[in-house]
Design a protein around this motif. Structure first.
Motif, short mmCIF file in Angstrom:
data_model
loop_
_atom_site.label_atom_id
_atom_site.label_comp_id
_atom_site.label_asym_id
_atom_site.label_seq_id
_atom_site.Cartn_x
_atom_site.Cartn_y
_atom_site.Cartn_z
N TYR A 151 -10.61 26.69 -30.50
CA TYR A 151 -9.63 25.69 -30.92
C TYR A 151 -8.21 26.18 -30.62
CZ TYR A 151 -7.74 21.86 -33.71
OH TYR A 151 -7.08 20.73 -34.11
N TYR A 152 -8.00 27.51 -30.77
CA TYR A 152 -6.68 28.08 -30.50
C TYR A 152 -6.32 27.96 -29.02
CZ TYR A 152 -3.10 31.63 -29.71
OH TYR A 152 -1.96 32.28 -29.32
N THR A 154 -7.24 25.71 -26.94
CA THR A 154 -6.98 24.32 -26.53
C THR A 154 -5.75 23.73 -27.23
OG1 THR A 154 -8.53 23.55 -28.22
CG2 THR A 154 -9.39 23.89 -25.99
N ASN A 155 -5.54 24.09 -28.51
CA ASN A 155 -4.46 23.46 -29.29
C ASN A 155 -3.41 24.45 -29.79
OD1 ASN A 155 -5.63 20.77 -29.26
ND2 ASN A 155 -7.21 21.61 -30.61
N THR A 157 -3.56 26.42 -32.18
CA THR A 157 -3.52 26.38 -33.64
C THR A 157 -4.12 27.67 -34.21
OG1 THR A 157 -3.74 23.98 -33.63
CG2 THR A 157 -4.25 25.12 -35.71
#
Length: 525
Positions: A151-152, A154-155, A157
């Motif tokens: 997730y990090y 791609t975003n 975050t």
């Protein structure tokens, strides 16, 4: 997305380990070798062999990275794996045969960290790795981190770990750290924190100047809590620092006298072997006193010295005995071979072979650096190096380089190596007052180029070693005895000993004083 690669690495006889490469195979064999060395704490140069299906899964030399598949087995071949054995063989030869053989035992300062045969399971076998490898966490934690990392990417975050996840991560990291040392330095903890956020970028801290400072502080407190727990369980390495074991009434001063590794000692205060106590090991020591008087009994003495290593170390650290008293209790320690073995137990590094090889490797460059030195120090060095033009043997060259190194570092070489006359009463008195150093006894009326009558080592005015083959050997053994007896470097020679430790032997070689760093920069030019 790159698939992770799982490899079975055979690092020694009856020693196979799993290596997971989350980002797949590196681009070259050299990078893979470096990854294996850092992951498993190997310091010696290696090459790899792989199983070839075309030849019945026999091991062949690895020449292309593409020959490695997932779940492949690789065998580590140490390029100088026989260095210690070769040195042991040379020690059995007459001194006149050994001479030049010492200079080519190994060609690198990096040697395989090994312990003496039969080492207790409580002793560590690996030095702190140059690149810390993050261990695997439990299944659900790994799954959560994997999803957060994806997730990090791609975003961008970051993950805010739950108290449960953070506690588990810190516990696993502490378990891995304790395998190497109980008292990691700030730099060590910083290495671990940086490795954590590099392996799991989702754990980076947004408000931290380097993205991992908070993890470092948390690790510092976690290690302190772990040491408290181990102290309650009787772990010798940390129990030695409890106030009840401080031999003084001034508790405030006692609390400051923390006994912990300061010179990269891997086995600073090891636990006793399983099933052994102070009383049983004292009986082994007493039995050894009679064993050393027997002929052809070296193997039994070596076995007992190995068995009593933890008892001897705890005696050195806790009682801090005088050298004369310690020599009378442990006479088997005070010979060339046993000092080499004891240093190997403490640091996992062979002393004499490494010291000689690195001294010889750096000598040409050191001589070149010395030749450019000006002023009074340059004149002293020139006078010292003149001996090589008269006698260019390996022993003379080494002695001249060692003495010149002292002078180059603005230290007095006569504080390290002092010549005495065999017929001078004043010389005898001076030797008895020597705190620490190498002595050379010259025959009455002998010329400076003549062979000395004796070469040995003095500590606290006690002749702890004699009849040594060379000044270089005496200096190396003096350095080894400092580790064996947990002594401080003499203040007037601290830079010379630091160069031996951190440049020649590469023990804690990342933290150098300004003088040592300046010399190292010149050596690498």
């Amino acid at each position: 997305m790159t698939q992770p690669i799982r490899l079975r690495i055979i690092v020694g006889e009856n020693d196979a380990r799993k290596l997971v490469l989350p980002r797949g195979l590196p681009d070259s064999i050299e990078e893979l070798c470096q990854t294996i060395k850092t992951s498993f704490g190997l310091q010696q140069d290696i090459r790899l062999q792989y199983q070839d299906a075309d030849f019945g899964n026999e091991y062949l030399n690895l020449s292309e990275i593409c020959e490695i598949q997932d779940k492949a087995s690789l065998k580590v071949i140490y390029l100088q794996s026989n260095a210690t054995e070769d040195y042991a063989i040379t020690q059995e030869l007459p001194q006149e045969v050994q001479g030049p053989a010492e200079c080519s035992i190994i060609s690198s300062g990096e040697t395989e960290p090994v312990t003496s045969q039969g080492s207790a399971s409580s002793t560590r076998q690996w030095v702190w790795p140059s690149v810390f490898t993050i261990p695997h966490f439990k299944y659900d934690a790994e799954l959560e981190l994997e999803m957060a990392n994806t997730y990090y990417k791609t975003n961008a975050t970051l993950l805010k770990p739950s108290p449960k996840l953070k506690s588990h991560i810190l516990e696993r990291l502490a378990e891995e750290i304790i395998k190497f040392k109980a008292y990691p330095s700030d730099n060590d903890l910083n290495d671990v924190a940086e490795a954590l956020v590099k392996t799991h970028p989702c754990l980076r801290e947004q408000g931290s100047f380097n993205g991992c400072y908070g993890w470092k502080i948390s690790l510092k407190y976690k290690m302190a809590n772990l040491r408290t727990k181990l102290r309650g369980l009787g772990c010798a390495e940390v129990e030695i620092n409890s106030l009840k074991n401080k031999a003084t009434d001034k508790k405030s001063l006692a609390a400051l006298n923390v006994k912990k590794p300061k010179r990269a000692e891997v086995n600073y205060c090891p636990q006793h072997p399983k099933g052994e106590t102070d009383d049983s090991l004292e009986q082994e020591r007493i039995a050894m006193l009679s064993e050393i008087k027997k002929r052809n009994n070296d193997h039994i003495v070596i076995e007992k010295m190995e068995k009593t290593f933890s008892y001897r170390r705890q005696e050195v650290l806790q009682a801090e005995p005088m050298v004369a008293d310690f020599k009378s209790r442990w006479p088997a320690l005070f010979n060339v071979k046993e000092i080499d073995r004891e240093f190997l137990r403490i640091s996992t590094l062979p002393l004499l072979s490494t010291f000689f090889a690195e001294l010889d490797r750096y000598s040409p460059r050191l001589i070149e650096i010395f030749s450019r030195k000006g002023g009074q120090a340059g004149k002293k060095i020139t006078k010292i190096m003149d001996a090589i033009s008269k006698d260019d043997t390996i022993h003379t060259r080494r002695a001249c380089v060692i003495k010149s190194l002292c002078t180059y570092l603005n230290e007095d070489s006569e504080k390290l190596v002092k010549a005495y006359s065999d017929s001078d009463f004043e010389s005898q008195r001076a030797m008895e007052q020597t705190v620490m150093g190498v002595y050379v006894i010259l025959k009455e009326g002998a010329l400076p180029d003549d062979d000395p009558a004796d070469i040995g080592v003095l500590i606290e005015g006690v002749e702890v070693l004699s009849d040594l083959s060379s000044i270089a050997q005496a200096c190396a053994l003096l350095f080894g005895l400092i580790y064996c007896l947990n002594l401080s470097y003499p203040s007037e020679l601290k830079c010379t000993f630091e160069v031996w430790q951190k440049i020649f032997l590469n023990l804690n070689g990342q933290m150098l004083s300004s003088k040592a760093q300046f010399l190292k920069n010149k050596l690498l030019e």
